[in-house]
Design a protein around this motif. Structure first.
Motif, PDB file in Angstrom:
ATOM      1  N   ALA A 129      18.758 -39.046 -64.472  1.00  0.00           N
ATOM      2  CA  ALA A 129      19.165 -38.605 -65.806  1.00  0.00           C
ATOM      3  C   ALA A 129      17.953 -38.198 -66.631  1.00  0.00           C
ATOM      4  O   ALA A 129      17.997 -37.253 -67.416  1.00  0.00           O
ATOM      5  CB  ALA A 129      19.936 -39.721 -66.494  1.00  0.00           C
ATOM      6  N   GLN A 130      16.845 -38.897 -66.427  1.00  0.00           N
ATOM      7  CA  GLN A 130      15.612 -38.562 -67.151  1.00  0.00           C
ATOM      8  C   GLN A 130      15.098 -37.185 -66.718  1.00  0.00           C
ATOM      9  O   GLN A 130      14.614 -36.414 -67.549  1.00  0.00           O
ATOM     10  CB  GLN A 130      14.546 -39.623 -66.883  1.00  0.00           C
ATOM     11  CG  GLN A 130      13.265 -39.407 -67.668  1.00  0.00           C
ATOM     12  CD  GLN A 130      12.231 -40.487 -67.408  1.00  0.00           C
ATOM     13  OE1 GLN A 130      12.371 -41.293 -66.489  1.00  0.00           O
ATOM     14  NE2 GLN A 130      11.188 -40.511 -68.225  1.00  0.00           N
ATOM     15  N   ASP A 131      15.228 -36.881 -65.437  1.00  0.00           N
ATOM     16  CA  ASP A 131      14.796 -35.577 -64.932  1.00  0.00           C
ATOM     17  C   ASP A 131      15.661 -34.461 -65.522  1.00  0.00           C
ATOM     18  O   ASP A 131      15.159 -33.388 -65.874  1.00  0.00           O
ATOM     19  CB  ASP A 131      14.886 -35.529 -63.404  1.00  0.00           C
ATOM     20  CG  ASP A 131      13.915 -36.494 -62.736  1.00  0.00           C
ATOM     21  OD1 ASP A 131      12.850 -36.747 -63.322  1.00  0.00           O
ATOM     22  OD2 ASP A 131      14.244 -36.989 -61.648  1.00  0.00           O
ATOM     23  N   VAL A 132      16.954 -34.725 -65.618  1.00  0.00           N
ATOM     24  CA  VAL A 132      17.863 -33.739 -66.209  1.00  0.00           C
ATOM     25  C   VAL A 132      17.515 -33.530 -67.677  1.00  0.00           C
ATOM     26  O   VAL A 132      17.466 -32.394 -68.165  1.00  0.00           O
ATOM     27  CB  VAL A 132      19.334 -34.187 -66.059  1.00  0.00           C
ATOM     28  CG1 VAL A 132      20.255 -33.243 -66.826  1.00  0.00           C
ATOM     29  CG2 VAL A 132      19.723 -34.234 -64.586  1.00  0.00           C
ATOM     30  N   ASP A 133      17.256 -34.616 -68.392  1.00  0.00           N
ATOM     31  CA  ASP A 133      16.887 -34.508 -69.812  1.00  0.00           C
ATOM     32  C   ASP A 133      15.594 -33.714 -69.976  1.00  0.00           C
ATOM     33  O   ASP A 133      15.452 -32.929 -70.918  1.00  0.00           O
ATOM     34  CB  ASP A 133      16.717 -35.893 -70.423  1.00  0.00           C
ATOM     35  CG  ASP A 133      18.041 -36.633 -70.580  1.00  0.00           C
ATOM     36  OD1 ASP A 133      19.097 -35.953 -70.538  1.00  0.00           O
ATOM     37  OD2 ASP A 133      18.013 -37.863 -70.753  1.00  0.00           O
ATOM     38  N   ARG A 134      14.660 -33.919 -69.051  1.00  0.00           N
ATOM     39  CA  ARG A 134      13.386 -33.202 -69.126  1.00  0.00           C
ATOM     40  C   ARG A 134      13.617 -31.703 -68.953  1.00  0.00           C
ATOM     41  O   ARG A 134      13.019 -30.886 -69.649  1.00  0.00           O
ATOM     42  CB  ARG A 134      12.442 -33.721 -68.043  1.00  0.00           C
ATOM     43  CG  ARG A 134      11.032 -33.131 -68.121  1.00  0.00           C
ATOM     44  CD  ARG A 134      10.174 -33.630 -66.985  1.00  0.00           C
ATOM     45  NE  ARG A 134      10.032 -35.085 -66.999  1.00  0.00           N
ATOM     46  CZ  ARG A 134       9.382 -35.774 -66.055  1.00  0.00           C
ATOM     47  NH1 ARG A 134       8.835 -35.140 -65.030  1.00  0.00           N
ATOM     48  NH2 ARG A 134       9.292 -37.075 -66.139  1.00  0.00           N
TER      49      ARG A 134
ATOM     50  N   GLU B   2      16.495 -30.089 -69.580  1.00  0.00           N
ATOM     51  CA  GLU B   2      17.249 -29.589 -70.732  1.00  0.00           C
ATOM     52  C   GLU B   2      16.347 -29.372 -71.941  1.00  0.00           C
ATOM     53  O   GLU B   2      16.589 -28.476 -72.749  1.00  0.00           O
ATOM     54  CB  GLU B   2      18.389 -30.542 -71.071  1.00  0.00           C
ATOM     55  CG  GLU B   2      19.505 -30.566 -70.034  1.00  0.00           C
ATOM     56  CD  GLU B   2      20.104 -29.193 -69.772  1.00  0.00           C
ATOM     57  OE1 GLU B   2      20.226 -28.407 -70.725  1.00  0.00           O
ATOM     58  OE2 GLU B   2      20.433 -28.908 -68.609  1.00  0.00           O
ATOM     59  N   ALA B   3      15.305 -30.180 -72.066  1.00  0.00           N
ATOM     60  CA  ALA B   3      14.356 -29.981 -73.158  1.00  0.00           C
ATOM     61  C   ALA B   3      13.603 -28.666 -72.999  1.00  0.00           C
ATOM     62  O   ALA B   3      13.165 -28.057 -73.990  1.00  0.00           O
ATOM     63  CB  ALA B   3      13.375 -31.147 -73.207  1.00  0.00           C
TER      64      ALA B   3
ATOM     65  N   ARG C 112      14.994 -25.995 -71.416  1.00  0.00           N
ATOM     66  CA  ARG C 112      15.943 -24.891 -71.250  1.00  0.00           C
ATOM     67  C   ARG C 112      15.795 -23.795 -72.317  1.00  0.00           C
ATOM     68  O   ARG C 112      15.783 -22.604 -71.965  1.00  0.00           O
ATOM     69  CB  ARG C 112      17.381 -25.412 -71.223  1.00  0.00           C
ATOM     70  CG  ARG C 112      18.413 -24.320 -70.949  1.00  0.00           C
ATOM     71  CD  ARG C 112      19.835 -24.855 -70.991  1.00  0.00           C
ATOM     72  NE  ARG C 112      20.134 -25.717 -69.855  1.00  0.00           N
ATOM     73  CZ  ARG C 112      20.590 -25.276 -68.691  1.00  0.00           C
ATOM     74  NH1 ARG C 112      20.792 -23.972 -68.508  1.00  0.00           N
ATOM     75  NH2 ARG C 112      20.854 -26.126 -67.720  1.00  0.00           N
TER      76      ARG C 112
END
Length: 314
Positions: A5-10, A12-13, A15
């Protein structure tokens, strides 16, 4: 490997920045979104713990995807029906990217995006990364797998290709509305003289219908020819009403930083005409009416406060 989830958030930041790079590279919001999504899939599949600088990795993957897209796009545009023009984005769209400096604002103007079609994929990549996002040549060279000297040379050539002799004028929203109001008043007056006075002597007008909406593929050139075309364009008629599927509400807005005439039918943006304004007058009227290139604009329009229409036309 699966991402956390942290990788996805990174991702998305990053994007918004990635989408802005891809849009300037490709001139298409839809293609930009696809390129960023493909970058996400590669990020998701990568061994992220071994990526030292995620931002650099993501930029390199995205840029190379865009380079491949540009190479294939050249072949597709040879069979494109009519004139190919970029997809316009209305004021406030985050995909327009950074606009802190005059150079950044100019690099995403509709005029420059159109001129960027002259560039090779490599020239376009260097121009976007350096001019709009301030990447140093050292990083650009690493992203593209070239030398710093080659990156500098590509930028020099790119700037030569997009340069012209017109002194562009930066327009704020108030000035843009005034220009569009004056333009529409002249275009709907039924007289060419008032339009000619607003245009430069070498002004042009062209449109992109993508074969789905009637649009002249070859440009009208010269103030008189452009004025006659615009006078006819804004003259009501049954054929135009049938093409539109109703009466158009016409608004003043800005697209890619330029004054823009936005025609809306039943809540759907039917067309965006971007006006290139110089110190001498309106130098170009470029109209995007291909519905495939107006989907994001329509969504953005529906979610924004755009005031009352200036006129009801056609």
């Amino acid at each position: 490997m699966s991402s956390t989830a942290q990788d996805v958030d990174r991702f998305e930041a990053s994007r918004p920045r990635l989408e802005a790079i891809a849009y300037r590279m490709l001139g298409s919001a839809g293609e930009a979104e696809d390129a960023v999504q493909e970058t996400f899939l590669r990020w998701h599949a990568a061994d992220i713990d071994r990526i030292e600088v995620p931002e650099a990795w993501l930029t390199k993957v995205l840029t190379n995807l865009c380079l491949n897209q540009l190479t294939s796009a050249r072949a597709r545009r040879e069979t494109y029906v009519g004139q190919w023009l970029p997809e316009p984005l209305l004021a406030g769209d985050p995909m327009l990217g950074p606009a802190d400096t005059a150079e950044q604002r100019e690099s995403v103007s509709y005029a420059v995006l159109t001129l960027m079609e002259r560039l090779s994929p490599g020239e376009r990549a260097v121009y976007v990364l350096r001019t709009a996002f301030d990447y140093p040549h050292r990083e650009i060279a690493e992203i593209l797998g070239i030398s710093e000297a080659a990156s500098q040379q590509l930028l020099h050539r790119a700037k030569e290709h997009v340069a012209d002799d017109r002194a562009r004028v930066e327009i704020d929203e108030t000035a843009a509305r005034r220009i569009v109001e004056e333009f529409l008043a002249a275009a709907t007056s039924g007289r060419t003289e008032s339009l000619v006075r607003l245009l430069t002597e070498d002004s042009t007008a062209i449109g992109d219908g993508g074969g789905k909406v009637p649009a002249r593929a070859r440009a009208y050139e010269g103030a008189v020819a452009v004025a006659k075309f615009l006078r006819g364009l804004f003259k009501p008629g049954k054929a135009k009403h049938a093409i539109l599927g109703g009466t158009a509400e016409v608004y003043a807005s800005t697209a890619n930083g330029d004054p823009a005439v936005v025609a809306v039918v039943d809540g759907r943006v039917f067309g965006v005409m971007c006006l290139e304004v110089t110190a001498e007058g309106i130098a170009a009227a470029r109209s995007q009416v291909n519905p495939d290139k107006l989907e994001r604009t329509t969504a953005h329009w529906a979610a924004s406060d755009h005031g009352e229409p200036l006129i009801h036309a056609f």
